[in-house]
Structures are given as C-alpha cells and as structure tokens.
Motif scaffolding. Sequence first.
Motif, PDB file in Angstrom:
ATOM      1  N   MET A   1      -6.244 -10.482   9.511  1.00 52.39           N
ATOM      2  CA  MET A   1      -5.108 -11.343   8.949  1.00 52.39           C
ATOM      3  C   MET A   1      -5.411 -11.164   7.339  1.00 52.39           C
ATOM      4  O   MET A   1      -6.318 -11.438   6.970  1.00 52.39           O
ATOM      5  N   TYR A   2      -4.349 -10.901   6.696  1.00 49.60           N
ATOM      6  CA  TYR A   2      -4.491 -11.080   5.152  1.00 49.60           C
ATOM      7  C   TYR A   2      -3.198 -12.111   4.701  1.00 49.60           C
ATOM      8  O   TYR A   2      -2.051 -11.789   5.143  1.00 49.60           O
ATOM      9  N   LEU A   3      -3.560 -12.999   4.037  1.00 49.27           N
ATOM     10  CA  LEU A   3      -2.623 -13.821   3.311  1.00 49.27           C
ATOM     11  C   LEU A   3      -2.569 -13.720   1.980  1.00 49.27           C
ATOM     12  O   LEU A   3      -3.400 -13.508   1.181  1.00 49.27           O
ATOM     13  N   THR A   4      -1.282 -13.482   1.293  1.00 48.46           N
ATOM     14  CA  THR A   4      -0.990 -13.193  -0.134  1.00 48.46           C
ATOM     15  C   THR A   4       0.215 -13.663  -0.431  1.00 48.46           C
ATOM     16  O   THR A   4       1.103 -14.096   0.286  1.00 48.46           O
ATOM     17  N   SER A   5       0.642 -13.400  -1.868  1.00 46.62           N
ATOM     18  CA  SER A   5       1.796 -13.454  -2.470  1.00 46.62           C
ATOM     19  C   SER A   5       2.239 -12.447  -2.891  1.00 46.62           C
ATOM     20  O   SER A   5       1.607 -11.270  -2.695  1.00 46.62           O
ATOM     21  N   THR A   6       3.467 -12.163  -3.502  1.00 48.48           N
ATOM     22  CA  THR A   6       3.958 -11.226  -4.044  1.00 48.48           C
ATOM     23  C   THR A   6       4.546 -11.626  -5.519  1.00 48.48           C
ATOM     24  O   THR A   6       4.856 -12.494  -5.725  1.00 48.48           O
ATOM     25  N   ASN A   7       4.495 -10.363  -6.154  1.00 46.39           N
ATOM     26  CA  ASN A   7       5.110 -10.689  -7.713  1.00 46.39           C
ATOM     27  C   ASN A   7       6.386 -10.896  -7.601  1.00 46.39           C
ATOM     28  O   ASN A   7       7.058 -11.643  -8.544  1.00 46.39           O
ATOM     29  N   ALA A   8       7.353 -10.229  -6.823  1.00 43.00           N
ATOM     30  CA  ALA A   8       8.787 -10.376  -6.864  1.00 43.00           C
ATOM     31  C   ALA A   8       9.267  -9.645  -5.493  1.00 43.00           C
ATOM     32  O   ALA A   8       8.685  -8.955  -4.786  1.00 43.00           O
ATOM     33  N   MET A   9      10.595 -10.502  -5.043  1.00 40.74           N
ATOM     34  CA  MET A   9      11.028  -9.664  -3.866  1.00 40.74           C
ATOM     35  C   MET A   9      12.526  -9.467  -4.131  1.00 40.74           C
ATOM     36  O   MET A   9      12.963 -10.407  -4.818  1.00 40.74           O
ATOM     37  N   THR A  10      13.177  -8.614  -3.636  1.00 41.35           N
ATOM     38  CA  THR A  10      14.675  -8.588  -3.995  1.00 41.35           C
ATOM     39  C   THR A  10      15.104  -9.035  -2.619  1.00 41.35           C
ATOM     40  O   THR A  10      14.950  -9.190  -1.480  1.00 41.35           O
ATOM     41  N   THR A  11      16.433  -9.394  -2.679  1.00 39.59           N
ATOM     42  CA  THR A  11      17.456  -9.829  -1.586  1.00 39.59           C
ATOM     43  C   THR A  11      17.487  -8.995  -0.531  1.00 39.59           C
ATOM     44  O   THR A  11      17.691  -9.503   0.673  1.00 39.59           O
ATOM     45  N   ASP A  12      17.279  -7.766  -0.828  1.00 40.85           N
ATOM     46  CA  ASP A  12      17.260  -6.676   0.299  1.00 40.85           C
ATOM     47  C   ASP A  12      16.058  -6.645   1.044  1.00 40.85           C
ATOM     48  O   ASP A  12      15.785  -5.880   1.875  1.00 40.85           O
ATOM     49  N   GLY A  13      15.104  -7.505   0.779  1.00 42.34           N
ATOM     50  CA  GLY A  13      13.694  -7.468   1.519  1.00 42.34           C
ATOM     51  C   GLY A  13      12.670  -6.685   1.055  1.00 42.34           C
ATOM     52  O   GLY A  13      11.359  -6.720   1.486  1.00 42.34           O
ATOM     53  N   CYS A  14      12.530  -5.975  -0.248  1.00 42.50           N
ATOM     54  CA  CYS A  14      11.733  -5.062  -0.656  1.00 42.50           C
ATOM     55  C   CYS A  14      10.686  -5.920  -1.527  1.00 42.50           C
ATOM     56  O   CYS A  14      10.936  -7.086  -2.292  1.00 42.50           O
ATOM     57  N   LEU A  15       9.446  -5.709  -1.506  1.00 44.41           N
ATOM     58  CA  LEU A  15       8.293  -6.438  -2.070  1.00 44.41           C
ATOM     59  C   LEU A  15       7.863  -5.694  -3.336  1.00 44.41           C
ATOM     60  O   LEU A  15       7.666  -4.428  -3.078  1.00 44.41           O
ATOM     61  N   TYR A  16       7.635  -6.418  -4.455  1.00 40.56           N
ATOM     62  CA  TYR A  16       7.248  -5.522  -5.640  1.00 40.56           C
ATOM     63  C   TYR A  16       5.974  -6.277  -6.217  1.00 40.56           C
ATOM     64  O   TYR A  16       5.835  -7.554  -6.330  1.00 40.56           O
ATOM     65  N   ASN A  17       4.998  -5.288  -6.489  1.00 35.96           N
ATOM     66  CA  ASN A  17       3.743  -5.757  -6.818  1.00 35.96           C
ATOM     67  C   ASN A  17       3.158  -4.890  -7.839  1.00 35.96           C
ATOM     68  O   ASN A  17       3.350  -3.739  -7.823  1.00 35.96           O
ATOM     69  N   ILE A  18       2.748  -5.476  -8.972  1.00 35.79           N
ATOM     70  CA  ILE A  18       1.751  -4.809 -10.056  1.00 35.79           C
ATOM     71  C   ILE A  18       0.330  -5.316  -9.614  1.00 35.79           C
ATOM     72  O   ILE A  18      -0.023  -6.645  -9.670  1.00 35.79           O
ATOM     73  N   ASP A  19      -0.677  -4.586  -9.773  1.00 32.14           N
ATOM     74  CA  ASP A  19      -2.261  -4.923  -9.552  1.00 32.14           C
ATOM     75  C   ASP A  19      -3.114  -4.064 -10.482  1.00 32.14           C
ATOM     76  O   ASP A  19      -2.825  -2.941 -10.630  1.00 32.14           O
ATOM     77  N   GLY A  20      -3.970  -4.647 -10.762  1.00 34.80           N
ATOM     78  CA  GLY A  20      -5.044  -3.942 -11.878  1.00 34.80           C
ATOM     79  C   GLY A  20      -6.018  -3.115 -11.035  1.00 34.80           C
ATOM     80  O   GLY A  20      -6.146  -1.874 -11.294  1.00 34.80           O
ATOM     81  N   ASN A  21      -6.642  -3.668  -9.901  1.00 40.41           N
ATOM     82  CA  ASN A  21      -7.562  -2.839  -9.068  1.00 40.41           C
ATOM     83  C   ASN A  21      -7.087  -2.027  -7.890  1.00 40.41           C
ATOM     84  O   ASN A  21      -7.501  -1.175  -7.315  1.00 40.41           O
ATOM     85  N   GLY A  22      -5.780  -2.677  -7.476  1.00 41.14           N
ATOM     86  CA  GLY A  22      -5.342  -2.176  -6.251  1.00 41.14           C
ATOM     87  C   GLY A  22      -5.685  -2.935  -5.070  1.00 41.14           C
ATOM     88  O   GLY A  22      -5.105  -2.360  -4.043  1.00 41.14           O
ATOM     89  N   ASN A  23      -6.517  -3.759  -5.002  1.00 40.78           N
ATOM     90  CA  ASN A  23      -7.098  -4.177  -3.888  1.00 40.78           C
ATOM     91  C   ASN A  23      -5.947  -5.174  -3.083  1.00 40.78           C
ATOM     92  O   ASN A  23      -6.062  -4.857  -1.809  1.00 40.78           O
TER      93      ASN A  23
END
Length: 115
Positions: A1-23
Amino acid sequence: MYLTSTNAMTTDGCLYNIDGNGNRVAAMIYGPKDVYVVVGVNKIFESEEEAIDHIKNVSAPANAIRLHRQTGCAVAGKCVNCMSDQRICASYVKLARQGNKDRIHVIIMRQELGY
C-alpha cells in the motif's frame, strides 16, 4: 500500500505531478497493490493548463523552499525553467488512466491541504 498526495487534479480525474527523483510518481504508476491519493480542494482544477500552472507557480516553488533548494523558483516564487542541479521538477507525470482496476483510490478532502 502506498499513501501519497498529488500536486494537482483536474475535474475529469487526471492526476498531475512533478517530481525531482521520480520515486513518488514511480510508486503511483507501478508497484504497490493499492495506492491512496489524498487531495485537498485547493488542488482541483478545471483544466490541464490550470493544473500545470498551479504546480509550476505554487507547488514547486513552495516545495523548493521547504527543501532548502537553491533553485530559480525558490528565489522568484514561480517557475523560471531553471537548469539547477537542485531542480525538483525533473519528471512531469499525468496519470489519466490506471490499467489495474481499483488500484488507485483518490480521497478528496473538503479542506485545503498542502500547496
């Protein structure tokens, strides 16, 4: 199980993330059997453009400051497309669909969380 947040989400359900290392984004894309993504109402946007603008000009600078990174966005308070070795926005990921049904669970909180 992995618990996280997201940088942004659109109303159509897409999750957007920017990450430095990619982990963080790697674990969202592949690996854990279940992924739980907690989203505050302040991170929900109508369009992809709004989501990316928020990440570049709110999330990334705030995270760079929090992590004491020497980046252009930490100084300017917005994305300046720097090429710093300390840059935290190396991987841009849009999660539009998950092939494994019911693997990603999005939990929307009725409060502002994070930036």
